[in-house]
Write a protein that holds these residues in place. Structure first.
Motif, short mmCIF file in Angstrom:
data_model
loop_
_atom_site.label_atom_id
_atom_site.label_comp_id
_atom_site.label_asym_id
_atom_site.label_seq_id
_atom_site.Cartn_x
_atom_site.Cartn_y
_atom_site.Cartn_z
N ARG A 1 0.86 -1.19 0.00
CA ARG A 1 0.00 0.00 0.00
C ARG A 1 0.90 1.23 0.00
NH1 ARG A 1 -4.26 2.03 4.76
NH2 ARG A 1 -5.14 3.79 3.57
N CYS A 2 0.48 2.25 -0.75
CA CYS A 2 1.24 3.51 -0.77
C CYS A 2 0.27 4.68 -0.70
CB CYS A 2 2.09 3.61 -2.03
SG CYS A 2 3.07 5.13 -2.09
N SER A 3 0.58 5.62 0.19
CA SER A 3 -0.23 6.82 0.34
C SER A 3 0.66 8.06 0.18
CB SER A 3 -0.91 6.86 1.71
OG SER A 3 -1.69 5.70 1.91
N VAL B 119 -5.07 13.90 0.75
CA VAL B 119 -4.63 12.67 0.08
C VAL B 119 -4.66 12.87 -1.43
CG1 VAL B 119 -5.07 10.21 -0.26
CG2 VAL B 119 -5.48 11.25 1.98
N TYR C 272 -2.88 10.35 -3.35
CA TYR C 272 -2.70 8.99 -3.86
C TYR C 272 -2.83 8.02 -2.69
CZ TYR C 272 -0.81 5.09 -6.60
OH TYR C 272 -0.66 3.89 -7.28
N ASP C 273 -3.61 6.96 -2.87
CA ASP C 273 -3.74 5.93 -1.84
C ASP C 273 -4.28 4.66 -2.51
OD1 ASP C 273 -5.89 5.28 1.01
OD2 ASP C 273 -3.82 4.64 0.66
N SER D 12 -2.01 3.12 9.57
CA SER D 12 -2.64 3.73 8.40
C SER D 12 -1.57 4.54 7.68
CB SER D 12 -3.80 4.64 8.81
OG SER D 12 -4.15 5.52 7.74
N SER D 13 -1.27 4.17 6.44
CA SER D 13 -0.23 4.90 5.71
C SER D 13 -0.64 6.35 5.43
CB SER D 13 0.10 4.17 4.40
OG SER D 13 -1.06 3.89 3.67
N VAL D 14 -1.94 6.61 5.32
CA VAL D 14 -2.41 7.99 5.13
C VAL D 14 -2.12 8.81 6.38
CG1 VAL D 14 -4.48 9.44 4.89
CG2 VAL D 14 -4.20 7.43 3.44
#
Length: 318
Positions: free
Chosen positions: A135-137, A145, A147-148, A258-260
């Motif tokens: 996963r990438c944020s 945000v 990109y997620d 949570s990457s965000v």
């Protein structure tokens, strides 16, 4: 009597002058010349120009207040780091404090040039020891945000590491292939200042190297540790910095990170010390050498090749 007539004339002239002054103030009548007999005609014409200040029309014969100086939006390339910081602070004080209302110095990147990134990894390879992107944020300077996405690793997943990554088998149903995600993410990161915590891990998962002078790793900012009352050279977790400096609890519970949230927190920490950190970087980073100027006409030997000559000239020479 002559004396009475002169008094009448005097009162009449006084009323005339009062009316004239009033008309001048309202801009309905050109002001009188306030010049002596030696003033050149060109100067007379120039001084007739009216200047409007604060809704009142006045002539150049009076003193016009000088406009207040506003801080320039750019600095000399030779400006010292201290002057850069002072300039940035002045610009911030002129705006409303938000990035949208601030015109940043040309030596400090504009808010649109900043992004923060965080990646979550899963285990692949022998015993799941190899970390691959799942996963990438990416968030912008304001923390929005941009990109997620969930990403399907190139190798089969052995360990989802759900306790830390928050990734489950279900997420992989909507995941995109690694190569597709990599292309999308690198397009966003291009020419940007990238913020992150222990960001080398994220770049490693992306199989990518970002320019060092455009990377801001919040795990390697001594000033952040100092503000938190921690040793300046200690490796402090994002969770700990967020608690000490932002009074914010992150990475809680057993459902994983949570990457965000982590990307947003890294950006908040960066903005907290932005001016001071950029000032210190300006002191420590060596000046870039000027790009060599290339003269396209310097090497003309290639143009002697037949393919550069028009066909009609070639035919006539045969």
């Amino acid at each position: 009597s002559p004396q009475g007539r002169s008094k009448k004339r005097s009162r009449k002239h006084q009323r005339f002058m009062e009316r004239r002054t009033l008309l001048e103030q309202k801009g309905l009548l050109s002001p009188r010349r306030c010049l002596d007999s030696h003033t050149p005609v060109a100067e007379v014409e120039a001084r007739r120009t009216l200047v409007k200040t604060e809704g009142t029309t006045i002539s150049h014969c009076r003193k016009v207040p000088k406009p207040k100086k506003v801080a320039s939006s750019s600095l000399s390339p030779s400006a010292s780091p201290d002057s850069i910081a002072r300039h940035h602070s002045v610009l911030l004080s002129q705006g409303n404090g938000s990035s949208k209302g601030v015109q940043t110095s040309s030596l400090l990147p504009r808010p649109g040039k900043y992004v923060a990134i965080d990646c979550e990894m899963v285990g692949t390879g022998p015993q799941g020891r190899l970390s691959e992107l799942a996963r990438c944020s990416v968030v912008n300077y304001e923390g929005d945000v941009i990109y997620d996405k969930y990403v399907r690793p190139e190798l089969p997943i052995v360990d989802y590491r759900t306790r830390w990554s928050g990734i489950t088998k279900q997420h992989m149903k909507s995941a995109i292939p690694f190569k597709a995600a990599q292309a999308e993410i690198l397009k966003i990161l291009k020419d940007k200042i990238v913020v992150g915590h222990a960001i080398h891990n994220d770049f490693q998962a992306l199989k990518y190297f970002h320019p060092k002078d455009k990377t801001r790793d919040t795990s390697r900012i001594p000033v952040l540790n100092q503000r938190a009352g921690l040793p300046s050279k200690a490796s402090v977790s994002l969770k700990s910095l967020a608690r000490h400096l932002l009074q914010k609890k992150i990475q809680v519970g057993n459902k994983g990170h949570s990457s965000v949230e982590d990307a947003q927190t890294a950006m908040e920490l960066y903005r907290l010390v932005e001016v001071q950190w950029e000032t210190e970087l300006a002191r420590s980073l060596p000046a870039r050498p000027p790009s060599p100027v290339t003269d396209p006409t310097a090497d003309s030997s290639q143009y002697m090749d037949d393919r550069y000559w028009p066909t009609d000239l070639m035919a006539s020479s045969l």
